[in-house]
Each structure stands twice: as C-alpha cells, then as structure tokens.
Write a protein that holds these residues in place. Structure first.
Motif, PDB file in Angstrom:
ATOM      1  N   PHE A  27       0.843  -1.189   0.000  1.00  0.00           N
ATOM      2  CA  PHE A  27       0.000   0.000   0.000  1.00  0.00           C
ATOM      3  C   PHE A  27       0.884   1.246   0.000  1.00  0.00           C
ATOM      4  N   PRO A  28       0.531   2.261  -0.765  1.00  0.00           N
ATOM      5  CA  PRO A  28       1.323   3.501  -0.763  1.00  0.00           C
ATOM      6  C   PRO A  28       1.491   4.045   0.647  1.00  0.00           C
ATOM      7  N   ASP A 124      -0.717 -10.220  -8.670  1.00  0.00           N
ATOM      8  CA  ASP A 124       0.012  -9.010  -9.058  1.00  0.00           C
ATOM      9  C   ASP A 124       1.405  -8.985  -8.437  1.00  0.00           C
ATOM     10  N   TRP A 127       2.157  -2.908  -7.580  1.00  0.00           N
ATOM     11  CA  TRP A 127       0.979  -2.347  -6.935  1.00  0.00           C
ATOM     12  C   TRP A 127      -0.118  -2.054  -7.944  1.00  0.00           C
ATOM     13  N   ASN A 128      -1.325  -2.513  -7.619  1.00  0.00           N
ATOM     14  CA  ASN A 128      -2.495  -2.304  -8.468  1.00  0.00           C
ATOM     15  C   ASN A 128      -3.660  -1.950  -7.557  1.00  0.00           C
ATOM     16  N   SER A 129      -4.045  -0.686  -7.556  1.00  0.00           N
ATOM     17  CA  SER A 129      -5.087  -0.227  -6.632  1.00  0.00           C
ATOM     18  C   SER A 129      -6.474  -0.742  -6.996  1.00  0.00           C
ATOM     19  N   ALA A 130      -6.620  -1.319  -8.186  1.00  0.00           N
ATOM     20  CA  ALA A 130      -7.931  -1.800  -8.627  1.00  0.00           C
ATOM     21  C   ALA A 130      -8.128  -3.282  -8.306  1.00  0.00           C
ATOM     22  N   THR A 154      -5.206 -11.056  -3.121  1.00  0.00           N
ATOM     23  CA  THR A 154      -5.014  -9.628  -3.368  1.00  0.00           C
ATOM     24  C   THR A 154      -4.601  -8.973  -2.049  1.00  0.00           C
ATOM     25  N   SER A 156      -5.978  -6.939   0.116  1.00  0.00           N
ATOM     26  CA  SER A 156      -6.884  -6.632   1.218  1.00  0.00           C
ATOM     27  C   SER A 156      -8.277  -7.176   0.941  1.00  0.00           C
ATOM     28  N   PRO A 159     -11.599  -2.689  -0.441  1.00  0.00           N
ATOM     29  CA  PRO A 159     -11.008  -1.936  -1.556  1.00  0.00           C
ATOM     30  C   PRO A 159      -9.920  -0.979  -1.084  1.00  0.00           C
ATOM     31  N   ALA A 160      -9.006  -0.660  -1.980  1.00  0.00           N
ATOM     32  CA  ALA A 160      -7.856   0.169  -1.628  1.00  0.00           C
ATOM     33  C   ALA A 160      -8.262   1.546  -1.113  1.00  0.00           C
ATOM     34  N   ASP A 161      -9.379   2.088  -1.586  1.00  0.00           N
ATOM     35  CA  ASP A 161      -9.777   3.441  -1.199  1.00  0.00           C
ATOM     36  C   ASP A 161     -10.805   3.468  -0.069  1.00  0.00           C
TER      37      ASP A 161
END
Length: 217
Positions: A27-28, A124, A127-130, A154, A156, A159-161
C-alpha cells in the motif's frame, strides 16, 4: 476387520506465499522490505548476520484484530488453531470489484472452516489499486456457515480506497481471521490442509506468514 493401508508417499505442498523483497507491492506509504548486514563473514567474524525493516503487511500476512480496532488483540495474542487445518480453495476469477455470495455458492456444500478465494489469473507483482476485495455480505454469509478464516490473493479484503473498512469490521464482528496477499496461481479448486502460522510479534497489527497448502491424507 481389515486395516486401511496408509500411503507413505509424501503429500504435495503448494507454497502460496509471494517472495518478500524490496520490490514487493505494498500500500502507498507502507514500510517496504529492506535488509542490511550487521556482520559478515571475515577472518574476524564467523557468521553473516542481517537485520530487517518492513511492514508486517508485506507479502502473505495475517491481520490481527488490532489492525482495525484499538481495543482488539495484537497478533501475538491471537490463537493459532484457526491458521492450521482443512480449508477450501474457491475459484472466482473475474470477480470484480468485489467477491459476492454468488461467486461462492457453487462451493458451499460441506464447507470447511477455512476458505481461500482465488480471483487472479496471476497474482500481481506490482501495486495495483484496482484489486478485487470481499463484499461485506459475502463475509457474513461465510461466517453464517461456520467459516473461521478467509483468505484472498489480493492485498486486502477491503477496496484500496475504503475509509470504513466494512469487510474488516465484519471480520471483527464475527471473530474471523484473515490471510491476504496469497498466491493461488497454481492451486486447483478443492480442499487442502492449510498451514499459515503468524509469528508471535508482541503488540503488532499483523504478521508475515509462510502460507502453504498440503494435499489431504
């Protein structure tokens, strides 16, 4: 009475853990893996010694309830039995953006207490936020059927956001454990023995695991 013959053939193992490396996707803002040498073989030193820094969420890992609730156990205080035993790998490739109950119903019969869901053709390596996560109702559905641990290939179950972490909060509500960042690329759908014990890290919000699957006897 005839005694069943036991096979001495070793049971096949699947390593479902990615390599932990500096380039491992995170994660960023999270702490990447880094290794440095504190001692190296030389005429005056008989060993190599390394030191590590990293987030406990790098690679395959087990979240502690402390990760999403201040008054919850750290990973060292979580019982180990949930991370060891019969599990089912369910294929739901193409599920996006969420794993729903409809992706799981076909594997409902005689569901064991551990469920790992494969959504990636290939996990992946950047990093792929989708990425695909779990719909909260899918977690509730699994809990109602006696599941005690869920996993995903994946980063998490949310979702990433997400700012509310609804799926993580349902894990807490139902006292479920979770494994994230698994690699299920080569694993056929079906039942296995899961071995994915977290380290006894005092006060930590998660722990890396060397997650493996083994054929059932």
């Amino acid at each position: 009475m005839t005694t069943p013959q036991r096979s001495d053939a070793p049971r096949r193992l699947w390593d479902i853990s990615p390599t932990v490396a500096p380039e491992a996707p995170i994660f960023p803002g999270d702490e990447p893996y880094a290794l440095r040498w504190t001692a190296q073989l030389s005429p005056g030193c008989p060993v190599n010694l390394s030191a590590l820094t990293m987030s406990p969420h790098v690679g395959a890992h087990a979240d502690a309830p402390l990760h999403y609730a201040n008054d919850a156990p750290a990973i060292a205080d979580v019982p180990l039995d949930t991370y060891l035993g019969r599990c089912r790998v369910i294929h739901a490739m193409g599920a996006a953006p969420l794993i729903t109950v409809d992706h799981l119903r076909h594997a409902e019969a005689d569901l064991p207490p551990r469920v790992l869901v494969r959504v990636c053709e290939r996990a992946d390596t950047v990093w792929n936020s989708a990425f695909t996560a779990y719909a909260p109702e899918a977690i509730a559905w699994l809990a109602e059927r006696g599941v005690r641990l869920i996993g995903i290939d994946t980063p998490s179950v949310d979702p990433a956001d997400s700012k509310t972490l609804d799926s993580h909060q349902l894990l807490r509500k139902h006292d479920l454990r979770v494994l994230e960042n698994l690699v299920l690329d080569e694993v056929p759908a079906g039942d296995y023995e899961l071995i994915a014990l977290p380290l006894k890290l005092q006060g930590a919000c998660a722990s890396p695991v060397r997650a493996i699957l083994r054929d059932l006897p």
